[in-house]
Motif scaffolding. Structure first.
Motif, PDB file in Angstrom:
ATOM      1  N   ASP A  46       0.713  -1.254  -0.017  1.00  0.00           N
ATOM      2  CA  ASP A  46      -0.143   0.177  -0.040  1.00  0.00           C
ATOM      3  C   ASP A  46       0.785   1.249  -0.061  1.00  0.00           C
ATOM      4  O   ASP A  46       1.626   1.625   0.885  1.00  0.00           O
ATOM      5  N   GLY A  47       0.475   2.122  -1.012  1.00  0.00           N
ATOM      6  CA  GLY A  47       1.077   3.485  -0.923  1.00  0.00           C
ATOM      7  C   GLY A  47       2.655   3.644  -1.495  1.00  0.00           C
ATOM      8  O   GLY A  47       3.449   4.565  -1.470  1.00  0.00           O
ATOM      9  N   GLU A  48       3.106   2.490  -1.945  1.00  0.00           N
ATOM     10  CA  GLU A  48       4.301   2.275  -2.493  1.00  0.00           C
ATOM     11  C   GLU A  48       4.492   2.327  -4.012  1.00  0.00           C
ATOM     12  O   GLU A  48       3.472   1.666  -4.624  1.00  0.00           O
ATOM     13  N   PRO A  49       5.092   2.806  -4.713  1.00  0.00           N
ATOM     14  CA  PRO A  49       5.245   2.621  -6.115  1.00  0.00           C
ATOM     15  C   PRO A  49       5.560   1.041  -6.526  1.00  0.00           C
ATOM     16  O   PRO A  49       6.360   0.516  -5.789  1.00  0.00           O
ATOM     17  N   ALA A  50       4.984   0.618  -7.634  1.00  0.00           N
ATOM     18  CA  ALA A  50       4.967  -0.645  -8.096  1.00  0.00           C
ATOM     19  C   ALA A  50       6.381  -0.946  -8.935  1.00  0.00           C
ATOM     20  O   ALA A  50       6.292  -1.154 -10.170  1.00  0.00           O
ATOM     21  N   ASP A  51       7.655  -0.550  -8.285  1.00  0.00           N
ATOM     22  CA  ASP A  51       8.916  -0.716  -9.026  1.00  0.00           C
ATOM     23  C   ASP A  51       9.462  -1.824  -8.423  1.00  0.00           C
ATOM     24  O   ASP A  51       9.238  -2.682  -7.670  1.00  0.00           O
ATOM     25  N   ALA A  52      10.809  -1.912  -9.050  1.00  0.00           N
ATOM     26  CA  ALA A  52      11.758  -3.234  -8.757  1.00  0.00           C
ATOM     27  C   ALA A  52      12.176  -3.149  -7.428  1.00  0.00           C
ATOM     28  O   ALA A  52      12.405  -4.167  -6.846  1.00  0.00           O
ATOM     29  N   ARG A  53      12.262  -1.950  -6.761  1.00  0.00           N
ATOM     30  CA  ARG A  53      12.690  -1.787  -5.515  1.00  0.00           C
ATOM     31  C   ARG A  53      11.643  -2.687  -4.500  1.00  0.00           C
ATOM     32  O   ARG A  53      11.927  -3.673  -3.609  1.00  0.00           O
ATOM     33  N   ALA A  54      10.533  -2.441  -4.794  1.00  0.00           N
ATOM     34  CA  ALA A  54       9.217  -2.951  -3.915  1.00  0.00           C
ATOM     35  C   ALA A  54       9.322  -4.589  -4.156  1.00  0.00           C
ATOM     36  O   ALA A  54       8.941  -5.323  -3.502  1.00  0.00           O
ATOM     37  N   LEU A  55       9.517  -4.645  -5.567  1.00  0.00           N
ATOM     38  CA  LEU A  55       9.453  -6.223  -6.034  1.00  0.00           C
ATOM     39  C   LEU A  55      10.457  -7.128  -5.304  1.00  0.00           C
ATOM     40  O   LEU A  55      10.274  -7.950  -4.922  1.00  0.00           O
ATOM     41  N   ALA A  56      11.573  -6.593  -5.194  1.00  0.00           N
ATOM     42  CA  ALA A  56      12.879  -7.017  -4.739  1.00  0.00           C
ATOM     43  C   ALA A  56      12.624  -7.562  -3.253  1.00  0.00           C
ATOM     44  O   ALA A  56      12.919  -8.447  -2.568  1.00  0.00           O
ATOM     45  N   ARG A  57      12.159  -6.527  -2.456  1.00  0.00           N
ATOM     46  CA  ARG A  57      11.701  -6.525  -0.922  1.00  0.00           C
ATOM     47  C   ARG A  57      10.889  -7.849  -0.813  1.00  0.00           C
ATOM     48  O   ARG A  57      10.678  -8.778  -0.064  1.00  0.00           O
ATOM     49  N   ASP A  58       9.654  -7.854  -1.787  1.00  0.00           N
ATOM     50  CA  ASP A  58       8.718  -8.951  -1.556  1.00  0.00           C
ATOM     51  C   ASP A  58       9.375 -10.097  -2.147  1.00  0.00           C
ATOM     52  O   ASP A  58       8.987 -11.211  -1.562  1.00  0.00           O
ATOM     53  N   ALA A  59      10.269 -10.166  -3.032  1.00  0.00           N
ATOM     54  CA  ALA A  59      11.011 -11.404  -3.529  1.00  0.00           C
ATOM     55  C   ALA A  59      11.918 -11.962  -2.155  1.00  0.00           C
ATOM     56  O   ALA A  59      11.570 -13.143  -2.014  1.00  0.00           O
ATOM     57  N   ALA A  60      12.357 -11.168  -1.756  1.00  0.00           N
ATOM     58  CA  ALA A  60      13.344 -11.488  -0.390  1.00  0.00           C
ATOM     59  C   ALA A  60      12.457 -12.046   0.606  1.00  0.00           C
ATOM     60  O   ALA A  60      12.853 -12.935   1.336  1.00  0.00           O
ATOM     61  N   ALA A  61      11.121 -11.578   0.565  1.00  0.00           N
ATOM     62  CA  ALA A  61      10.294 -12.108   2.006  1.00  0.00           C
ATOM     63  C   ALA A  61       9.548 -13.449   1.498  1.00  0.00           C
ATOM     64  O   ALA A  61       8.657 -13.882   2.021  1.00  0.00           O
ATOM     65  N   GLY A  62       9.928 -13.876   0.115  1.00  0.00           N
ATOM     66  CA  GLY A  62       9.201 -15.008  -0.566  1.00  0.00           C
ATOM     67  C   GLY A  62       8.034 -14.945  -1.194  1.00  0.00           C
ATOM     68  O   GLY A  62       7.498 -15.883  -1.480  1.00  0.00           O
ATOM     69  N   GLN A  63       7.504 -13.912  -1.454  1.00  0.00           N
ATOM     70  CA  GLN A  63       6.312 -13.494  -2.145  1.00  0.00           C
ATOM     71  C   GLN A  63       6.468 -14.291  -3.678  1.00  0.00           C
ATOM     72  O   GLN A  63       7.614 -13.849  -4.332  1.00  0.00           O
ATOM     73  N   GLU A  64       5.416 -15.191  -3.703  1.00  0.00           N
ATOM     74  CA  GLU A  64       5.666 -16.124  -5.044  1.00  0.00           C
ATOM     75  C   GLU A  64       6.123 -15.558  -6.222  1.00  0.00           C
ATOM     76  O   GLU A  64       6.795 -15.732  -7.143  1.00  0.00           O
ATOM     77  N   VAL A  65       5.052 -14.527  -6.684  1.00  0.00           N
ATOM     78  CA  VAL A  65       4.963 -13.850  -8.106  1.00  0.00           C
ATOM     79  C   VAL A  65       6.513 -12.905  -8.037  1.00  0.00           C
ATOM     80  O   VAL A  65       6.955 -12.925  -8.941  1.00  0.00           O
ATOM     81  N   ALA A  66       6.741 -12.332  -7.014  1.00  0.00           N
ATOM     82  CA  ALA A  66       8.238 -11.501  -7.055  1.00  0.00           C
ATOM     83  C   ALA A  66       9.345 -12.465  -7.311  1.00  0.00           C
ATOM     84  O   ALA A  66       9.902 -12.059  -7.985  1.00  0.00           O
ATOM     85  N   VAL A  67       9.113 -13.528  -6.622  1.00  0.00           N
ATOM     86  CA  VAL A  67      10.209 -14.680  -6.683  1.00  0.00           C
ATOM     87  C   VAL A  67      10.391 -15.048  -8.131  1.00  0.00           C
ATOM     88  O   VAL A  67      11.503 -14.852  -8.874  1.00  0.00           O
ATOM     89  N   ALA A  68       9.306 -15.447  -8.475  1.00  0.00           N
ATOM     90  CA  ALA A  68       9.222 -15.878  -9.963  1.00  0.00           C
ATOM     91  C   ALA A  68       9.711 -14.654 -11.114  1.00  0.00           C
ATOM     92  O   ALA A  68      10.210 -14.965 -11.940  1.00  0.00           O
ATOM     93  N   ALA A  69       9.307 -13.290 -11.007  1.00  0.00           N
ATOM     94  CA  ALA A  69       9.454 -12.412 -11.691  1.00  0.00           C
ATOM     95  C   ALA A  69      11.197 -12.269 -11.637  1.00  0.00           C
ATOM     96  O   ALA A  69      11.930 -12.176 -12.897  1.00  0.00           O
ATOM     97  N   PHE A  70      11.879 -12.208 -10.511  1.00  0.00           N
ATOM     98  CA  PHE A  70      13.331 -12.259 -10.428  1.00  0.00           C
ATOM     99  C   PHE A  70      14.009 -13.617 -11.139  1.00  0.00           C
ATOM    100  O   PHE A  70      14.975 -13.586 -11.831  1.00  0.00           O
ATOM    101  N   GLU A  71      13.284 -14.634 -11.005  1.00  0.00           N
ATOM    102  CA  GLU A  71      13.773 -16.039 -11.731  1.00  0.00           C
ATOM    103  C   GLU A  71      13.740 -15.646 -13.158  1.00  0.00           C
ATOM    104  O   GLU A  71      14.824 -16.138 -13.877  1.00  0.00           O
ATOM    105  N   ARG A  72      12.683 -15.000 -13.661  1.00  0.00           N
ATOM    106  CA  ARG A  72      12.632 -14.759 -15.148  1.00  0.00           C
ATOM    107  C   ARG A  72      13.389 -13.902 -15.746  1.00  0.00           C
ATOM    108  O   ARG A  72      14.294 -14.267 -16.662  1.00  0.00           O
ATOM    109  N   GLY A  73      13.541 -12.770 -14.814  1.00  0.00           N
ATOM    110  CA  GLY A  73      14.529 -11.723 -15.395  1.00  0.00           C
ATOM    111  C   GLY A  73      15.975 -12.270 -15.255  1.00  0.00           C
ATOM    112  O   GLY A  73      17.105 -12.050 -16.392  1.00  0.00           O
TER     113      GLY A  73
END
Ligand SMILES: [Zn+2]
Length: 305
Positions: free
Chosen positions: A196-223
């Motif tokens: 909430d309230g954060e821009p949907a950018d790679a920084r927020a995505l990286a934080r979610d990936a580090a926390a194990g959020q599935e889609v965020a992890v998959a996005a970094f795997e793909r990239g």
């Protein structure tokens, strides 16, 4: 001559420094890149850095591309007021010194080779992963600039010949999969939402990936897999032994570098390709200035010889 003047020109920031032969920064300054009249801002920055310091003997410039080294002109994508701008000549007039010019990512690679993660490597690929993907090659200690200065544009190497159309006009470019905005774009299309309230950018995505959020992890795997394909291809073509990755997205850390190592292990075949060492930047945003300084030092040495 005890120092050179290094200049790094990007879409958001101008940086300049006096750098001695060992790579130590004697003085430095930065300022935001203005929307118009960039040259006046650059002149003021140069004045601030060189004011009462030691007199530099040459100038090295790293500038966002594309550029034309034969003409000495630059047309940075994110600086619309400079199109075919005669940067080399303008800085020569400003300083009265010999000026040598290269791309910003080429300077990043040269800087990392001189003073950073790539020190001592026989052949190095430097990659900047941020809004776009830039790159530069240093082969046998010498930057590979290309005739027009655009060698090392690895962001526009095709990793999927049937892939999506890229902004450059090509198809399936690695930038289309692995740059910050494209990581976030794929994640959003697959159900990820920024906190909430954060821009949907790679920084927020990286934080979610580090926390194990599935889609965020998959996005970094793909990239990371697309990056690995580009790195393996570049290694096969050039026998680079070291790859240094910088840029904002590299700050994601293990969520990028771990799947990248796994993908390289899967994709790479020939022993010299599999032997490539991938490392994060150690110089960070200072790599470009370091490389620009090295360009100027090499240029003055060759001119003296
Ligand atoms: Zn492209």
């Amino acid at each position: 001559m005890t120092c050179v003047l290094a200049i790094d020109i990007g879409g958001t920031k101008l940086a300049a420094a006096l750098v001695d032969e060992a790579g130590s920064v004697v003085r430095s300054a930065t300022r935001p890149t203005p929307r118009a009249d960039v040259m006046s801002a650059l002149a003021a920055l140069v004045e601030e850095v060189t004011g009462d310091g030691p007199a530099p003997g040459a100038v090295g410039i790293g500038c966002a591309g594309p550029l034309d080294l034969e003409a000495g002109t630059v047309s940075p994508v994110n600086m619309p007021s400079w199109r075919g701008f005669p940067l080399r000549e303008e800085v020569r007039k400003l300083t009265g010194l010999p000026v040598v010019l290269a791309g910003d990512a080429q300077c990043m690679a040269l800087g990392e080779h001189w003073l950073g993660s790539g020190r001592g490597s026989a052949a190095l690929l430097g990659i900047v992963v941020s809004t776009g993907i830039g790159g530069g090659l240093v082969i046998d200690g010498v930057p590979l600039l290309g005739r027009s200065g655009n060698a090392g544009h690895v962001g526009h190497m095709t990793v999927d010949p049937y892939g999506e159309r890229c902004e450059c006009g090509g198809r399936g470019c690695v930038e289309r999969y692995s740059s910050g905005p494209n990581l976030a774009r794929w994640a959003l299309a697959n159900g990820w939402q920024a906190p909430d309230g954060e821009p949907a950018d790679a920084r927020a995505l990286a934080r979610d990936a580090a926390a194990g959020q599935e889609v965020a992890v998959a996005a970094f795997e793909r990239g990371a897999r697309a990056l690995a394909a580009m790195i393996a291809s570049t290694a096969a073509a050039t026998e680079v032994s070291t790859v240094v990755i910088g840029g904002g997205v590299s700050a994601a850390g293990p969520v990028l570098f771990d799947p990248l190592a796994r993908a390289l292990d899967d994709i790479g075949g020939l022993p010299f390709v599999r032997a490539v060492q991938v490392k994060p930047t150690t110089l960070g945003v200072r790599a470009g200035l370091a490389g620009a300084a090295k360009l100027a030092w090499d240029y003055s040495r060759s001119a003296a010889a």
